[in-house]
Write a protein that holds these residues in place. Structure first.
Motif, PDB file in Angstrom:
ATOM      1  N   LEU A   1     -75.816  30.102  -8.834  1.00 41.38           N
ATOM      2  CA  LEU A   1     -75.368  29.376 -10.018  1.00 41.38           C
ATOM      3  C   LEU A   1     -74.490  28.197  -9.647  1.00 41.38           C
ATOM      4  O   LEU A   1     -74.605  27.106 -10.223  1.00 41.38           O
ATOM      5  CB  LEU A   1     -74.609  30.315 -10.956  1.00 41.38           C
ATOM      6  N   VAL A   2     -73.605  28.389  -8.691  1.00 44.14           N
ATOM      7  CA  VAL A   2     -72.739  27.295  -8.265  1.00 44.14           C
ATOM      8  C   VAL A   2     -73.568  26.169  -7.650  1.00 44.14           C
ATOM      9  O   VAL A   2     -73.273  24.988  -7.852  1.00 44.14           O
ATOM     10  CB  VAL A   2     -71.659  27.805  -7.289  1.00 44.14           C
ATOM     11  N   GLN A   3     -74.618  26.515  -6.920  1.00 47.10           N
ATOM     12  CA  GLN A   3     -75.508  25.477  -6.391  1.00 47.10           C
ATOM     13  C   GLN A   3     -76.103  24.630  -7.513  1.00 47.10           C
ATOM     14  O   GLN A   3     -76.250  23.415  -7.372  1.00 47.10           O
ATOM     15  CB  GLN A   3     -76.633  26.108  -5.578  1.00 47.10           C
ATOM     16  N   MET A   4     -76.461  25.262  -8.628  1.00 49.89           N
ATOM     17  CA  MET A   4     -76.995  24.525  -9.772  1.00 49.89           C
ATOM     18  C   MET A   4     -75.915  23.654 -10.415  1.00 49.89           C
ATOM     19  O   MET A   4     -76.134  22.475 -10.707  1.00 49.89           O
ATOM     20  CB  MET A   4     -77.567  25.500 -10.805  1.00 49.89           C
ATOM     21  N   SER A   5     -74.743  24.230 -10.628  1.00 49.76           N
ATOM     22  CA  SER A   5     -73.664  23.505 -11.302  1.00 49.76           C
ATOM     23  C   SER A   5     -73.182  22.309 -10.497  1.00 49.76           C
ATOM     24  O   SER A   5     -72.948  21.222 -11.042  1.00 49.76           O
ATOM     25  CB  SER A   5     -72.479  24.442 -11.549  1.00 49.76           C
ATOM     26  N   ALA A   6     -73.016  22.511  -9.199  1.00 55.15           N
ATOM     27  CA  ALA A   6     -72.338  21.529  -8.347  1.00 55.15           C
ATOM     28  C   ALA A   6     -73.246  20.437  -7.807  1.00 55.15           C
ATOM     29  O   ALA A   6     -72.822  19.623  -6.989  1.00 55.15           O
ATOM     30  CB  ALA A   6     -71.647  22.249  -7.195  1.00 55.15           C
ATOM     31  N   GLY A   7     -74.510  20.409  -8.231  1.00 58.50           N
ATOM     32  CA  GLY A   7     -75.404  19.332  -7.818  1.00 58.50           C
ATOM     33  C   GLY A   7     -76.156  19.574  -6.542  1.00 58.50           C
ATOM     34  O   GLY A   7     -76.896  18.697  -6.079  1.00 58.50           O
ATOM     35  N   ILE A   8     -75.995  20.753  -5.947  1.00 62.41           N
ATOM     36  CA  ILE A   8     -76.674  21.033  -4.679  1.00 62.41           C
ATOM     37  C   ILE A   8     -78.170  21.229  -4.897  1.00 62.41           C
ATOM     38  O   ILE A   8     -78.996  20.682  -4.154  1.00 62.41           O
ATOM     39  CB  ILE A   8     -76.023  22.254  -4.001  1.00 62.41           C
TER      40      ILE A   8
ATOM     41  N   GLN B   1     -64.602  20.646 -14.759  1.00 61.96           N
ATOM     42  CA  GLN B   1     -64.447  21.659 -13.716  1.00 61.96           C
ATOM     43  C   GLN B   1     -64.682  21.059 -12.338  1.00 61.96           C
ATOM     44  O   GLN B   1     -64.000  21.437 -11.376  1.00 61.96           O
ATOM     45  CB  GLN B   1     -65.392  22.836 -13.947  1.00 61.96           C
ATOM     46  N   GLY B   2     -65.637  20.152 -12.220  1.00 58.20           N
ATOM     47  CA  GLY B   2     -65.852  19.489 -10.938  1.00 58.20           C
ATOM     48  C   GLY B   2     -64.620  18.724 -10.489  1.00 58.20           C
ATOM     49  O   GLY B   2     -64.257  18.743  -9.304  1.00 58.20           O
ATOM     50  N   ARG B   3     -63.962  18.067 -11.427  1.00 55.06           N
ATOM     51  CA  ARG B   3     -62.731  17.342 -11.080  1.00 55.06           C
ATOM     52  C   ARG B   3     -61.642  18.316 -10.650  1.00 55.06           C
ATOM     53  O   ARG B   3     -60.886  18.051  -9.708  1.00 55.06           O
ATOM     54  CB  ARG B   3     -62.268  16.501 -12.273  1.00 55.06           C
ATOM     55  N   ALA B   4     -61.557  19.443 -11.359  1.00 59.30           N
ATOM     56  CA  ALA B   4     -60.542  20.439 -10.999  1.00 59.30           C
ATOM     57  C   ALA B   4     -60.795  20.994  -9.603  1.00 59.30           C
ATOM     58  O   ALA B   4     -59.862  21.135  -8.799  1.00 59.30           O
ATOM     59  CB  ALA B   4     -60.539  21.574 -12.026  1.00 59.30           C
TER      60      ALA B   4
ATOM     61  N   TRP C   1     -71.518  16.436 -11.839  1.00 59.75           N
ATOM     62  CA  TRP C   1     -70.562  17.502 -11.534  1.00 59.75           C
ATOM     63  C   TRP C   1     -69.188  16.945 -11.195  1.00 59.75           C
ATOM     64  O   TRP C   1     -68.159  17.454 -11.666  1.00 59.75           O
ATOM     65  CB  TRP C   1     -71.074  18.365 -10.389  1.00 59.75           C
ATOM     66  N   LEU C   2     -69.152  15.918 -10.404  1.00 57.10           N
ATOM     67  CA  LEU C   2     -67.861  15.364  -9.995  1.00 57.10           C
ATOM     68  C   LEU C   2     -67.111  14.730 -11.159  1.00 57.10           C
ATOM     69  O   LEU C   2     -65.897  14.546 -11.100  1.00 57.10           O
ATOM     70  CB  LEU C   2     -68.065  14.354  -8.869  1.00 57.10           C
TER      71      LEU C   2
ATOM     72  N   GLN D   1     -58.371  26.499 -10.980  1.00 54.55           N
ATOM     73  CA  GLN D   1     -57.829  25.740 -12.096  1.00 54.55           C
ATOM     74  C   GLN D   1     -59.005  25.117 -12.836  1.00 54.55           C
ATOM     75  O   GLN D   1     -60.135  25.158 -12.365  1.00 54.55           O
ATOM     76  CB  GLN D   1     -56.870  24.661 -11.601  1.00 54.55           C
ATOM     77  N   GLY D   2     -58.752  24.575 -14.018  1.00 57.20           N
ATOM     78  CA  GLY D   2     -59.838  23.989 -14.788  1.00 57.20           C
ATOM     79  C   GLY D   2     -60.422  24.955 -15.796  1.00 57.20           C
ATOM     80  O   GLY D   2     -60.147  26.167 -15.769  1.00 57.20           O
ATOM     81  N   PRO D   3     -61.270  24.463 -16.707  1.00 54.16           N
ATOM     82  CA  PRO D   3     -61.769  25.278 -17.819  1.00 54.16           C
ATOM     83  C   PRO D   3     -62.708  26.403 -17.414  1.00 54.16           C
ATOM     84  O   PRO D   3     -62.939  27.323 -18.197  1.00 54.16           O
ATOM     85  CB  PRO D   3     -62.500  24.249 -18.703  1.00 54.16           C
ATOM     86  N   TRP D   4     -63.266  26.345 -16.216  1.00 56.89           N
ATOM     87  CA  TRP D   4     -64.203  27.386 -15.779  1.00 56.89           C
ATOM     88  C   TRP D   4     -63.594  28.354 -14.768  1.00 56.89           C
ATOM     89  O   TRP D   4     -64.310  29.114 -14.127  1.00 56.89           O
ATOM     90  CB  TRP D   4     -65.446  26.750 -15.151  1.00 56.89           C
ATOM     91  N   SER D   5     -62.305  28.360 -14.601  1.00 56.83           N
ATOM     92  CA  SER D   5     -61.703  29.205 -13.560  1.00 56.83           C
ATOM     93  C   SER D   5     -61.954  30.687 -13.802  1.00 56.83           C
ATOM     94  O   SER D   5     -61.917  31.485 -12.864  1.00 56.83           O
ATOM     95  CB  SER D   5     -60.199  28.931 -13.448  1.00 56.83           C
TER      96      SER D   5
END
Length: 451
Positions: free
Chosen positions: A317-324, A161-164, A156-157, A305-309
């Protein structure tokens, strides 16, 4: 300016109670600190408005703060509907795990269309196996649905999007301006937000938590939903203290009514994705024209900001995306995604939004300029990931009878009991004269202006 930008220092408030949710992350610590953020900014507002002779003490009950991150309402003699659609959940694809969010009919239809599956869990599970998580996520989102592949923290990092998100501030303040707050002679040290009109255009769950919090200190909250909208599993928890009305914003009459309500509001809280208000005709220029002295706070799922804004998203869903969920899986030594024990990203963001409103109000009361504010669930996830866990000798699981207020709350669905408040600020103790109400049970008017 001293607009809020971080959680308060642990030594700036009193913490009572003990225990913690069992998690790889500092969920209970985040709960207490987010309540304390509300307390800190409310204390600043009380001081700025000269409602108390000294700066009020902030007290947070750690156990109750943790419990408020779960369900705050216990029905008496009846059951609340499930939080989840039967198809919603985690599925194993050809190369990993993916979560489908199908609580909304349109999101459910999108997932089923992409998968070409019947509307039952077994059929969906079988269909998902033929997909890679990246392709299925992309396809469901492109169809207007909501889905998230499980990623690790490192992945994710390194993701665009994680970088953004990592570059986003916890609270994004922008567009400074001076405002003139409306006089509120009803405000007291006990009910410092009395007379404050809050227009709530948010859905589950963070935004409604923020407005429920403001209502707890006296604000008049008017929630607006599309006709027929319902979220049966969560509304008894988050409509507490609010007037809930329906308006069709796609009709000229409905939009005009919303504009009238906004012109009379002191605070505007919404959860529209970037550009959505513009599409309704409520551009920032228009909002400034209608309500030049408003406080405005908004949120989205994946950052600004970023491609997923613009991507649809929810806490799970964010828990899944962000590695939690993946970090939880490793911590629990499990094979499946292991999310947080509660929807902590939603709740923390909600309390931070309430604190943000109060911070802007305190600045305005001191004749300083304020700004509009943006928050996101994904940025709150980074806050949680960086928060240190403290040693706890007691695990929090479910509320006990002593955690609930004795008074019966006559909700719109039936009687029940509400958790005791977790926060007090001097003489200000949270209370809600209005019980939780079903959506659409009020008129789209400010009740205080009709009496």
């Amino acid at each position: 300016m001293s607009l809020i930008s971080a959680l308060p220092a642990a030594d700036s408030y009193k913490s009572t109670g003990k225990g913690a949710w069992s998690s790889a992350f500092a969920v209970s610590e985040l709960a207490t600190a987010s309540f304390a953020a509300v307390g800190q900014e409310l204390a600043r507002l009380i001081t700025a408005m000269n409602l108390a002779p000294t700066t009020p003490e902030i007290s947070v009950n750690h156990r109750l703060a943790s419990l408020w991150y779960g369900s705050s309402f216990k029905p008496d003699g009846w059951e609340m509907p499930s939080l989840w659609d039967p198809i919603a959940g985690d599925y194993q694809a050809s190369d990993g795990w993916i979560r489908l969010h199908t609580n909304l009919p349109s999101h459910r239809a999108a997932a089923l269309k992409v998968l070409k599956a019947q509307a039952n869990r077994d059929a969906v599970a079988q269909a998902v196996k033929d997909w890679s998580i990246a392709d299925l996520e992309t396809s469901v989102v492109a169809e207007g649905g909501a889905a998230a592949a499980m990623r690790g923290r490192t992945e994710w990092l390194e993701h665009p999007q994680g970088r953004a998100v990592s570059r986003d501030p916890l609270i994004g303040w922008h567009s400074p301006r001076h405002i003139t707050p409306r006089d509120r002679p009803e405000a007291t040290a006990r009910r410092p937000l009395a007379g404050l009109r809050v227009l709530d255009l948010t859905r589950v769950l963070a935004g409604p938590v923020s407005t429920r919090t403001l209502a707890g200190f006296g604000a008049e909250v008017l929630r607006i939903d599309p006709p027929g909208w319902d979220e049966p599993g969560v509304i008894p928890g988050i409509s507490l203290g609010k007037h809930c009305a329906y308006l069709d914003l796609k009709s000229p009459a409905g939009l005009k009514k919303l504009e009238d309500l906004l012109a009379q509001a002191d605070v505007f809280i919404h959860g529209y994705r970037p550009g959505a208000l513009d599409a309704l005709g409520l551009t920032k220029i228009k909002r400034d024209e209608l309500a030049p002295n408003r406080i405005e706070v908004t949120l989205n799922a994946y950052g600004w900001q970023g491609p997923w804004s613009n991507r649809r998203g929810f806490d799970s869903l964010v828990q899944m995306s962000a590695g939690i969920a993946d970090a939880g899986r490793a911590w629990a030594k499990a094979e499946k995604p292991t999310p947080l024990p509660v929807q902590a990203l939603d709740h923390a963001t909600g309390y931070l939004m309430a604190a943000t409103v109060l911070s802007a109000m305190a600045e305005a009361a001191s004749a300083n300029s304020i700004m509009l504010a943006q928050l996101s669930l994904a940025r709150t996830a980074e806050l949680l990931a960086a928060l240190a866990k403290s040693e706890q000798d007691e695990e929090i699981t479910t509320p006990t009878t002593s955690d609930y207020a004795q008074e019966i709350e006559a909700s719109g669905w039936g009687p029940g009991h509400r958790l005791k408040p977790a926060l007090s600020v001097g003489q200000a103790h949270m209370s809600w004269p209005l019980p939780a109400a079903k959506l659409g049970t009020s008129q789209p008017i400010w009740p205080s202006l009709t009496t």
